[in-house]
Write a protein that holds these residues in place. Structure first.
Motif, mmCIF file in Angstrom:
data_model
loop_
_atom_site.group_PDB
_atom_site.id
_atom_site.type_symbol
_atom_site.label_atom_id
_atom_site.label_comp_id
_atom_site.label_asym_id
_atom_site.label_seq_id
_atom_site.Cartn_x
_atom_site.Cartn_y
_atom_site.Cartn_z
ATOM 1 N N ARG A 2 0.841 -1.204 0.000
ATOM 2 C CA ARG A 2 0.000 0.000 0.000
ATOM 3 C C ARG A 2 0.869 1.243 0.000
ATOM 4 N NH1 ARG A 2 -5.148 -1.645 3.862
ATOM 5 N NH2 ARG A 2 -5.846 -3.239 2.440
ATOM 6 N N THR A 34 0.447 -12.173 -5.155
ATOM 7 C CA THR A 34 0.308 -12.518 -3.733
ATOM 8 C C THR A 34 -1.126 -12.440 -3.214
ATOM 9 O OG1 THR A 34 0.798 -10.237 -3.095
ATOM 10 C CG2 THR A 34 2.645 -11.770 -3.143
ATOM 11 N N LEU A 35 -2.027 -11.770 -3.922
ATOM 12 C CA LEU A 35 -3.394 -11.632 -3.410
ATOM 13 C C LEU A 35 -4.365 -12.499 -4.198
ATOM 14 C CD1 LEU A 35 -3.621 -7.771 -2.895
ATOM 15 C CD2 LEU A 35 -3.586 -9.500 -1.100
ATOM 16 N N PRO A 36 -5.457 -12.929 -3.533
ATOM 17 C CA PRO A 36 -6.478 -13.656 -4.283
ATOM 18 C C PRO A 36 -7.085 -12.730 -5.343
ATOM 19 C CG PRO A 36 -6.922 -13.656 -1.906
ATOM 20 C CD PRO A 36 -5.802 -12.712 -2.129
ATOM 21 N N HIS A 39 -9.255 -9.058 -5.013
ATOM 22 C CA HIS A 39 -8.953 -8.294 -3.807
ATOM 23 C C HIS A 39 -9.021 -6.795 -4.099
ATOM 24 C CE1 HIS A 39 -6.888 -6.873 -0.233
ATOM 25 N NE2 HIS A 39 -6.989 -8.093 0.272
ATOM 26 N N LEU A 40 -9.575 -6.038 -3.131
ATOM 27 C CA LEU A 40 -9.704 -4.587 -3.317
ATOM 28 C C LEU A 40 -8.381 -3.914 -3.657
ATOM 29 C CD1 LEU A 40 -12.012 -3.211 -0.474
ATOM 30 C CD2 LEU A 40 -12.568 -3.641 -2.854
ATOM 31 N N ASP A 41 -7.298 -4.371 -3.020
ATOM 32 C CA ASP A 41 -6.010 -3.728 -3.261
ATOM 33 C C ASP A 41 -5.575 -3.851 -4.719
ATOM 34 O OD1 ASP A 41 -6.002 -3.024 -0.675
ATOM 35 O OD2 ASP A 41 -4.285 -4.232 -0.062
ATOM 36 N N LEU A 77 -17.893 -4.730 -3.090
ATOM 37 C CA LEU A 77 -18.418 -3.658 -2.231
ATOM 38 C C LEU A 77 -19.903 -3.405 -2.477
ATOM 39 C CD1 LEU A 77 -15.462 -1.167 -2.760
ATOM 40 C CD2 LEU A 77 -15.956 -2.416 -0.652
ATOM 41 N N PRO A 78 -20.575 -2.758 -1.491
ATOM 42 C CA PRO A 78 -21.959 -2.329 -1.724
ATOM 43 C C PRO A 78 -22.010 -1.373 -2.926
ATOM 44 C CG PRO A 78 -21.288 -1.935 0.564
ATOM 45 C CD PRO A 78 -20.069 -2.385 -0.162
ATOM 46 N N HIS A 81 -20.888 2.319 -2.895
ATOM 47 C CA HIS A 81 -19.599 2.644 -2.278
ATOM 48 C C HIS A 81 -18.834 3.660 -3.132
ATOM 49 C CE1 HIS A 81 -15.670 2.157 -0.405
ATOM 50 N NE2 HIS A 81 -16.267 1.495 0.569
ATOM 51 N N PHE A 82 -18.154 4.592 -2.449
ATOM 52 C CA PHE A 82 -17.493 5.678 -3.195
ATOM 53 C C PHE A 82 -16.388 5.173 -4.114
ATOM 54 C CE2 PHE A 82 -13.341 6.216 -1.237
ATOM 55 C CZ PHE A 82 -13.476 5.590 0.000
ATOM 56 N N ARG A 119 -19.415 11.491 -0.003
ATOM 57 C CA ARG A 119 -18.224 12.096 0.611
ATOM 58 C C ARG A 119 -18.302 13.605 0.758
ATOM 59 N NH1 ARG A 119 -14.196 8.662 1.310
ATOM 60 N NH2 ARG A 119 -12.757 10.388 1.507
ATOM 61 N N ASP A 123 -14.901 17.216 -0.835
ATOM 62 C CA ASP A 123 -13.948 16.106 -0.747
ATOM 63 C C ASP A 123 -13.019 16.090 -1.964
ATOM 64 O OD1 ASP A 123 -13.319 13.294 0.442
ATOM 65 O OD2 ASP A 123 -13.633 12.947 -1.699
ATOM 66 N N LYS A 124 -11.786 15.640 -1.732
ATOM 67 C CA LYS A 124 -10.780 15.646 -2.794
ATOM 68 C C LYS A 124 -11.220 14.806 -4.005
ATOM 69 C CE LYS A 124 -5.761 15.462 -2.981
ATOM 70 N NZ LYS A 124 -4.548 15.322 -2.196
ATOM 71 N N LYS B 178 -7.694 -11.040 3.234
ATOM 72 C CA LYS B 178 -7.774 -11.641 1.899
ATOM 73 C C LYS B 178 -8.813 -10.940 1.029
ATOM 74 C CE LYS B 178 -8.272 -15.932 0.899
ATOM 75 N NZ LYS B 178 -8.784 -17.323 0.966
ATOM 76 N N PRO B 330 1.888 -8.628 0.683
ATOM 77 C CA PRO B 330 0.782 -8.043 -0.078
ATOM 78 C C PRO B 330 0.190 -6.756 0.500
ATOM 79 C CG PRO B 330 0.081 -10.070 1.032
ATOM 80 C CD PRO B 330 1.556 -9.956 1.207
ATOM 81 N N ARG B 331 0.328 -6.512 1.808
ATOM 82 C CA ARG B 331 -0.354 -5.335 2.352
ATOM 83 C C ARG B 331 0.493 -4.075 2.387
ATOM 84 N NH1 ARG B 331 -5.201 -5.701 4.748
ATOM 85 N NH2 ARG B 331 -4.845 -4.331 6.474
#
Lengths: 155, 331
Positions: A2, A34-36, A39-41, A77-78, A81-82, A119, A123-124, B178, B330-331
């Motif tokens: 991140r 590394t992430l499933p 994933h949000l990231d 996400l719902p 969601h922003f 937001r 908001d930015k 995850k 990952p984080r």
């Protein structure tokens, strides 16, 4: 990871695309590894690299990344969601950069409306979404509409 | 005859249990002596004759213990496994994952060999090893270990027990990390509900579960629910643990991040700074949680358009993370 993406965002905003792009790409590769899937990231990485590609006149390259990122947010996400709204707004900017103004308009205006609602007007992310609409209408030659959104950017 | 036989059996039974008891007493005595010898050796480092004028830290005692434990207590595998487990957990909390791994792995193996695969202490070791893997971002390897620990605990404790609630919390947190929010929310809600029902309430563990459930609500964008949970968790942890505790620091960091996400920068910034100071005090300058807080503060400065301030913090946090967690976390 991140932190790497955050730093890349900052460098992109400063206009240092040369340093930012490899950081985005590295983070994206590592996150895919590394992430499933879903994933949000991963969504963040895709949208943020997409913004850089639009900024550096490569909207065609940005489009598939932005669509993938938006799908990830929509799935995880719902629906109000922003992050979904923000991804829509960026995808709209991408369409606009390819002169597909009619595709761009609903993405940009809906994204902006939802961001404003979730937001707040100052908001930015909301302000950036508003800027994108002004840019769209200027490019498109709809100057009255551009002026109406431009007015929203003033205090 | 039937009665006689019963008496016979009882007498025989009594005899065996006395023999077992005296064996156990002898074993406990040997165990105690070996443990005492191990501890004496451990604490001798702080003897002025050994320390030669150097101040000895708790860390150095831990390191010495970790170095000696394999040899010194090899005749007492159960005690050895318990101590290795504790040391492994402490190294995990310190962010020293390379030192934690061999201890937790050895503890698990020994417990499986001496106690059988379904023992409560085996579940404990599985859970701690899963925790270490999760901290390192290795979700694929961590998840089956959590699930195995959970299965053992379910079988042994039924469906209401503090260890079970803690296990649900830990697995829930992994699922959150995850990105599987629906499953995470369900497990964390269960953990919270179970902790609330337990007779002594286990307030620290309840506070942890509340905090983790709040993380999910936060990411889902449900800020009012998240804020309520963070605040309840923080109030509980402050009351239980005082102000100088890693859990309180996590509560503060997360609440600050929520205020930040809501755009309330003036409330978020001092809270981030307070968290950063507390974490440095608790963990030292170099720790993954210190890096996380620096990242968050940098993001806030970025949002306030202080790019110079943000950039230098990002670079510092990034270097720290690389050093502690490697390139591929990952984080």
């Amino acid at each position: 990871m991140r932190t790497m993406v955050n730093l890349a965002n900052l460098l992109r905003d400063k206009g240092d695309y040369k340093t930012a792009e490899p950081l985005f790409r590295k983070a994206l590769v590592l996150r895919r590894k590394t992430l499933p899937a879903g994933h949000l990231d991963l969504g963040y990485s895709l949208v943020n690299l997409g913004i850089l590609l639009i900024d550096t006149d490569r909207p065609g390259e940005a489009e598939p990344l932005l669509r993938e990122g938006r799908r990830i947010f929509q799935k995880a996400l719902p629906q109000d969601h922003f992050l979904i709204a923000n991804a829509a707004s960026v995808l709209g900017a991408c369409m606009a950069a390819m002169h597909r103004y009619e595709d761009a308009e609903p993405l940009l205006t809906n994204g902006y409306a939802l961001l404003k609602n979730k937001r707040g007007e100052k908001d930015k992310l909301t302000l950036r979404a508003c800027h994108r609409i002004v840019d769209l209408y200027r490019e498109w030659g709809k100057l009255e509409k551009a002026a109406a959104y431009q007015a929203l950017l003033k205090d | 005859m039937a009665i006689g036989a019963v008496i016979m059996a009882l007498i025989l039974g009594f005899g065996i249990s006395t023999k077992l008891q005296s064996d156990r007493i002898a074993r406990e005595r040997d165990k105690a002596e070996e443990v005492a010898a191990f501890l004496m050796n451990l604490f001798e480092v702080s003897d002025p004759g050994e320390a030669k004028g150097n101040a000895i830290t708790a860390r150095e005692i831990l390191d010495r213990g970790a170095e000696n434990i394999r040899e010194d207590l090899k005749d007492q595998p159960e005690v050895q496994a318990t101590l290795m487990h504790i040391m492994g957990k402490v190294y995990t909390s310190l962010g020293l994952y390379a030192s934690a791994a061999p201890l937790l792995e050895a503890s698990l193996k020994t417990r499986q060999q001496t106690l059988g695969g379904e023992h409560a202490e085996v579940a404990e070791s599985l859970n701690s090893l899963a925790e270490l893997l999760r901290e390192q971002g290795d979700y694929e390897q961590a998840e089956p270990l959590y699930r195995k620990a959970l299965a053992i605990r379910l079988k042994r404790f039924g469906d209401e027990h503090p260890d079970l609630a803690a296990n649900l919390n830990d697995l829930g947190l992994l699922l959150y990390e995850k990105g599987d929010y629906a499953a995470a929310e369900s497990l964390l809600s269960k953990s919270v509900a179970m902790h609330r029902k337990l007779p002594n309430k286990q307030s620290k563990l309840l506070a942890v579960s509340l905090n983790n459930l709040a993380l999910v609500m936060d990411d889902k964008g449900d800020y009012p629910a998240a804020e309520m949970l963070y605040r309840e968790s923080m109030e509980m942890s402050r009351k239980q643990l005082g102000s100088n505790d890693p859990l309180v620091a996590s509560n503060m960091n997360n609440l600050a991040a929520l205020l930040h996400a809501k755009g309330n920068y003036s409330a978020a910034e001092p809270l981030y700074r307070e968290t950063l100071a507390l974490r440095r005090k608790l963990f030292g300058e170099q720790h993954p949680d210190v890096a996380t807080c620096m990242n968050n503060l940098a993001a806030l400065l970025y949002d306030k358009n202080d790019y110079a301030g943000a950039e230098s913090l990002y670079v510092e946090a990034l270097n720290m993370r690389r050093k502690l967690l490697g390139e591929e976390h990952p984080r």
